[in-house]
Design an enzyme around this catalytic site. Structure first.
Site, short mmCIF file in Angstrom:
data_model
loop_
_atom_site.label_atom_id
_atom_site.label_comp_id
_atom_site.label_asym_id
_atom_site.label_seq_id
_atom_site.Cartn_x
_atom_site.Cartn_y
_atom_site.Cartn_z
N SER A 1 0.79 -1.23 0.00
CA SER A 1 0.00 0.00 0.00
C SER A 1 0.81 1.28 0.00
CB SER A 1 -0.96 0.01 1.20
OG SER A 1 -2.02 -0.88 0.99
N LYS B 1 -0.23 3.72 -2.62
CA LYS B 1 -1.29 4.71 -2.53
C LYS B 1 -0.77 6.15 -2.51
CE LYS B 1 -4.74 1.65 -0.42
NZ LYS B 1 -4.06 0.39 -0.07
N SER C 1 -5.75 3.47 4.64
CA SER C 1 -5.28 2.56 3.59
C SER C 1 -6.38 1.66 3.04
CB SER C 1 -4.12 1.70 4.13
OG SER C 1 -3.28 1.28 3.08
#
Length: 313
Positions: free
Chosen positions: A51, A54, A108
């Site tokens: 993640s 992101k 997240s």
């Protein structure tokens, strides 16, 4: 010349004495104001980044200058069918793009990140093209990002490239603000729902954090990008592939102790390779490994400014 090098080594003994194995398999810590590498371990190893992706998703969305107040409907196609991760964002919910971005960055959330790519100008293909362009502009030559969430292990990079991504991300006030909120209330279908930051250090006593993003999938281990202020210095750290959240946290604690000049590490973690600590002189580096010390002369690096379940990411 040899005398000067020897003096540098002597002055650096306290640095190497602090050296402890890290739980993260790749580590890079850079002093923002000078670009000097403070700690380096496997910084050029290409690995899945989970993640941490992101941050790139957020940058290209903000670059597109879409209406942040526009309501986005969370679609069934946004549901994770790769890792089957959980989400508290229900299908059918209407959420402003600003709050969707907040959910993707702070907590997240994978559905939120997927919705941002789906509603990007040109759809998912337009999003991928924008990501490829951003990667090229930032000079992230060892990075491939194929989708917006990080669930796909083919999203890969190095600690060195991710420092560049952190530097670029820190120039977006929206990203720094959203990633450093410890919690926030998001309106979901007319109801205020509290979401929390996946990084437990955000908001913790003694931590001055300017940018934060965690990541986790099995292939990537526990990952972290964080910009901190400690000991009068601003530094960016990248931690990749730690075996547990506790190892990731302890690595961050030890890095902060190193920056502030504290001698004793919090704990020693097992690792297959010792980290390299940049000596106080830019002309020499001390590399500790298997009980012996090697001295390697290096050229001074050019200065680059680096500014900075519920399942834990």
């Amino acid at each position: 010349m040899l005398k000067k090098l020897f003096a540098t080594v002597v002055m650096s003994i306290s640095v190497s004495a602090f050296a402890v194995p890290f739980g993260s398999q790749s580590v890079l810590v850079v002093e923002d104001d000078t670009g000097k590498i403070l700690i380096e371990k496997n910084a050029d190893r290409v690995v899945p980044i989970a993640s941490l992706t992101k941050l790139m998703t957020a940058m290209v969305v903000l670059d597109a200058k879409q209406d942040m107040d526009e309501l986005i409907e969370i679609d069934r196609s946004d549901v994770d069918t790769v890792k089957h991760s959980s989400s508290r964002v229900p299908v059918g919910a209407l959420i402003s793009r600003r709050d969707v971005l907040q959910l993707a960055l702070m907590s997240s959330d994978n559905r939120a990140a997927a919705a941002l790519a789906r509603t990007f100008p040109g759809g998912k293909e337009g999003f991928k093209a924008a990501v490829r362009h951003k990667i090229a502009v930032l000079g992230m030559t060892q990075t491939v990002i194929e989708e917006p969430t990080g669930l796909n292990p083919r999203n890969r990079s190095t600690a060195g490239d991710l420092v560049k991504m952190a530097a670029a991300s820190s120039k977006y006030p929206e990203i720094t603000a959203m990633t450093t909120e410890s919690k926030d209330l998001i309106n979901i279908n007319g109801r205020e729902v509290e979401y929390r930051n996946t990084n437990r250090l955000v908001g913790a006593k003694g931590w001055d954090i300017g940018l934060s993003k965690t990541g986790y999938i099995q292939e990537a281990g526990r990952c972290l990008i964080m910009n901190i202020k400690a000991g009068g210095k601003n530094a960016t750290m990248v931690l990749l592939n730690a075996g547990a959240s506790s190892a990731r946290i302890l690595d961050a604690l030890n890095i902060r102790r190193f920056i502030t000049g504290e001698k004793a590490p919090v704990v020693a973690r097992a690792s297959n390779r010792a980290p390299r600590y940049k000596a106080s002189s830019s002309r020499a580096r001390i590399k500790a490994s298997a009980g012996k010390t090697k001295i390697k002369a290096v050229k001074k690096r050019s200065k680059t400014k680096v500014v900075p379940k519920r399942r834990k990411k």
